[in-house]
Design a protein around this motif. Structure first.
Motif, PDB file in Angstrom:
ATOM      1  N   LEU A 119      13.155   9.759 -32.634  1.00 47.24           N
ATOM      2  CA  LEU A 119      11.770  10.196 -32.754  1.00 47.24           C
ATOM      3  C   LEU A 119      11.198   9.885 -34.137  1.00 47.24           C
ATOM      4  O   LEU A 119      10.031   9.508 -34.275  1.00 47.24           O
ATOM      5  N   THR A 121      12.489   7.529 -36.311  1.00 48.63           N
ATOM      6  CA  THR A 121      12.624   6.118 -36.669  1.00 48.63           C
ATOM      7  C   THR A 121      11.665   5.233 -35.896  1.00 48.63           C
ATOM      8  O   THR A 121      11.140   4.248 -36.439  1.00 48.63           O
ATOM      9  N   ALA A 122      11.437   5.561 -34.621  1.00 46.89           N
ATOM     10  CA  ALA A 122      10.619   4.699 -33.771  1.00 46.89           C
ATOM     11  C   ALA A 122       9.221   4.449 -34.342  1.00 46.89           C
ATOM     12  O   ALA A 122       8.768   3.290 -34.348  1.00 46.89           O
ATOM     13  N   PRO A 123       8.491   5.469 -34.854  1.00 49.53           N
ATOM     14  CA  PRO A 123       7.164   5.168 -35.407  1.00 49.53           C
ATOM     15  C   PRO A 123       7.207   4.195 -36.582  1.00 49.53           C
ATOM     16  O   PRO A 123       6.320   3.347 -36.723  1.00 49.53           O
ATOM     17  N   VAL A 124       8.238   4.314 -37.431  1.00 47.88           N
ATOM     18  CA  VAL A 124       8.340   3.408 -38.587  1.00 47.88           C
ATOM     19  C   VAL A 124       8.581   1.976 -38.132  1.00 47.88           C
ATOM     20  O   VAL A 124       7.923   1.024 -38.591  1.00 47.88           O
ATOM     21  N   MET A 126       7.986   0.683 -35.154  1.00 43.54           N
ATOM     22  CA  MET A 126       6.828   0.184 -34.412  1.00 43.54           C
ATOM     23  C   MET A 126       5.679  -0.171 -35.352  1.00 43.54           C
ATOM     24  O   MET A 126       4.957  -1.142 -35.114  1.00 43.54           O
ATOM     25  N   ALA A 127       5.509   0.603 -36.433  1.00 39.67           N
ATOM     26  CA  ALA A 127       4.461   0.278 -37.398  1.00 39.67           C
ATOM     27  C   ALA A 127       4.719  -1.075 -38.054  1.00 39.67           C
ATOM     28  O   ALA A 127       3.792  -1.883 -38.236  1.00 39.67           O
ATOM     29  N   ARG A 142      -0.695  -1.733 -28.205  1.00 37.54           N
ATOM     30  CA  ARG A 142      -1.288  -0.401 -28.323  1.00 37.54           C
ATOM     31  C   ARG A 142      -1.628   0.177 -26.957  1.00 37.54           C
ATOM     32  O   ARG A 142      -1.476   1.384 -26.728  1.00 37.54           O
ATOM     33  N   LEU A 145       1.405   1.802 -25.346  1.00 31.00           N
ATOM     34  CA  LEU A 145       2.090   2.820 -26.139  1.00 31.00           C
ATOM     35  C   LEU A 145       2.003   4.209 -25.520  1.00 31.00           C
ATOM     36  O   LEU A 145       2.877   5.051 -25.765  1.00 31.00           O
ATOM     37  N   LEU A 149       4.706   7.534 -25.611  1.00 32.43           N
ATOM     38  CA  LEU A 149       4.401   8.813 -26.248  1.00 32.43           C
ATOM     39  C   LEU A 149       4.563   9.965 -25.262  1.00 32.43           C
ATOM     40  O   LEU A 149       5.094  11.023 -25.614  1.00 32.43           O
ATOM     41  N   THR A 222      10.482   1.926 -24.941  1.00 34.56           N
ATOM     42  CA  THR A 222       9.715   1.126 -25.901  1.00 34.56           C
ATOM     43  C   THR A 222       9.745  -0.362 -25.577  1.00 34.56           C
ATOM     44  O   THR A 222       8.938  -1.121 -26.132  1.00 34.56           O
TER      45      THR A 222
END
Length: 285
Positions: A119, A121-124, A126-127, A142, A145, A149, A222
Motif C-alpha cells: 500500500l 510502495t505502490a503509489p511511489v 506508480m508516480a 489514470r 486506476l 484503488l 495494478t
C-alpha cells in the motif's frame, strides 16, 4: 476433488459429506471416536471458511486482467521452490531450535507486513511510472486506476473491520466470563453477541487469508494500469522485506558465505526474474 479445492469452487458441506460418506465405515468409527471434537469443529466452521474463500475470489480474482505468461510463471514458481529448499537446507544443516522459531516468526512478519508495504510502495512506484509515461499513455493509465484503488480500499477496509471486531470480541468475552460483576451467570445477550462477533472475526480472518495471496501476487490488479507494475513492485518489495528482516532479526545461521547467500540470494533472484519479465514485456510491445 483435490483440484476443486485447489483451483475451483469448494463443494458445499452436503456435497463434501456425500463424498466422504463413500469411505468405509471401519475408518469412520475410530476417526469419530478419537477425534469427535475436531471433526465437529471442522464441520461447523467449513461453511464459514467456504463463504470467506468464495467472497475473496470474487473480490480479488486470482487471474484478473493481465498476468505473467506461462514461461514467466514457470520461472517464478521454480525460483520460489528453490528459495524454500535453500532456506530449509540452511536451517537443517546449521540451524538450532531458536533459528527454526525465528524463521517461523519471519514468515508471519512478512505475511502481515507485505500488504501494508504494498500500500505504501505502490503509489511511489506508480508516480515514477506516470512521470516516465507519455501524456497519452498517462491519461489511459489514470482511467484504469480506479479499480485498483477500490481493490486496495476493500482489502484494508476488511483488515480494519477484522481488527475492530477482534478487539470487540475480547471485550465481550471478558464481560461474559465476569457475569454481572457479582459472580452471576453471563447475560444471554452477551453470549449471543459474542458468538456473532466470533463468527464475523473468523470469516474476516479467512477472507483476508485467501485474499492476501492474490493481493500480493497481482499487486491489487495494478497490471491493468501497466503490465510492468507487478514486476516493478515485486522488485522493490523484496528489498524492503529483506531490510525489515535484517533489522528485526539476526543473520541466518552458518558461515559468512552462507549468511550472505541467504540474505542477498532471495532479493537478487527476485529482482533478476522481475527484470527479465519486464524485458519480455518490452519485446512483446
Amino acid at each position: 476433488m483435490w483440484r476443486q479445492f485447489r483451483d475451483g469452487e469448494w463443494p458445499t458441506l452436503r456435497e463434501l459429506l456425500s463424498h466422504l460418506g463413500r469411505v468405509h465405515g471401519c475408518l469412520w468409527v475410530p476417526l469419530l471416536f478419537c477425534f469427535l471434537g475436531p471433526v465437529l469443529t471442522v464441520m461447523a466452521s467449513y461453511p464459514v471458511i467456504r463463504s470467506a474463500r468464495h467472497r475473496a475470489r470474487l473480490s480479488f480474482p486470482p487471474h484478473r486482467g493481465h498476468g505473467p505468461d506461462a514461461s514467466v510463471l514457470r520461472v517464478q514458481t521454480i525460483r520460489a521452490w528453490l528459495a524454500v529448499g535453500a532456506s530449509l537446507a540452511i536451517l537443517a544443516v546449521f540451524g538450532t531450535s531458536e533459528d527454526w522459531n525465528e524463521a517461523q516468526q519471519q514468515y508471519y512478519l512478512r505475511l502481515i507486513a507485505t500488504p501494508w508495504l504494498l500500500l505504501l510502495t505502490a503509489p511511489v512506484v506508480m508516480a515514477l511510472l506516470f512521470r516516465k509515461a507519455t501524456p497519452a499513455r498517462r491519461t489511459e493509465m489514470r482511467a484504469r486506476l480506479r479499480p485498483v484503488l477500490r481493490s486496495a480500499l476493500r482489502f484494508f477496509g476488511a483488515f480494519t473491520a477484522f481488527v475492530v471486531l477482534a478487539g470487540l470480541l475480547v471485550l465481550v468475552f471478558q464481560e461474559t466470563i465476569s457475569g454481572d460483576g457479582s459472580g452471576g451467570s453471563p447475560d444471554a445477550v452477551l453470549v449471543v453477541a459474542g458468538l456473532v462477533t466470533y463468527v464475523a472475526v473468523v470469516w474476516l480472518g479467512f477472507f483476508l487469508w485467501f485474499a492476501s495471496g492474490t493481493v500480493v501476487r497481482t499487486a491489487f490488479g495494478t497490471a491493468d494500469v501497466h503490465p510492468a507494475l507487478p514486476a516493478l513492485l515485486t522488485g522493490v518489495l523484496v528489498w524492503e522485506l529483506s531490510l525489515i528482516s535484517f533489522v528485526v532479526s539476526d543473520l541466518p545461521p552458518g558461515p559468512l558465505a552462507v549468511q550472505l547467500l541467504a540474505v542477498l540470494g532471495g532479493p537478487l533472484s527476485v529482482t533478476a526474474v522481475a527484470w527479465w519479465e519486464i524485458g519480455r514485456l518490452r519485446r512483446a510491445r
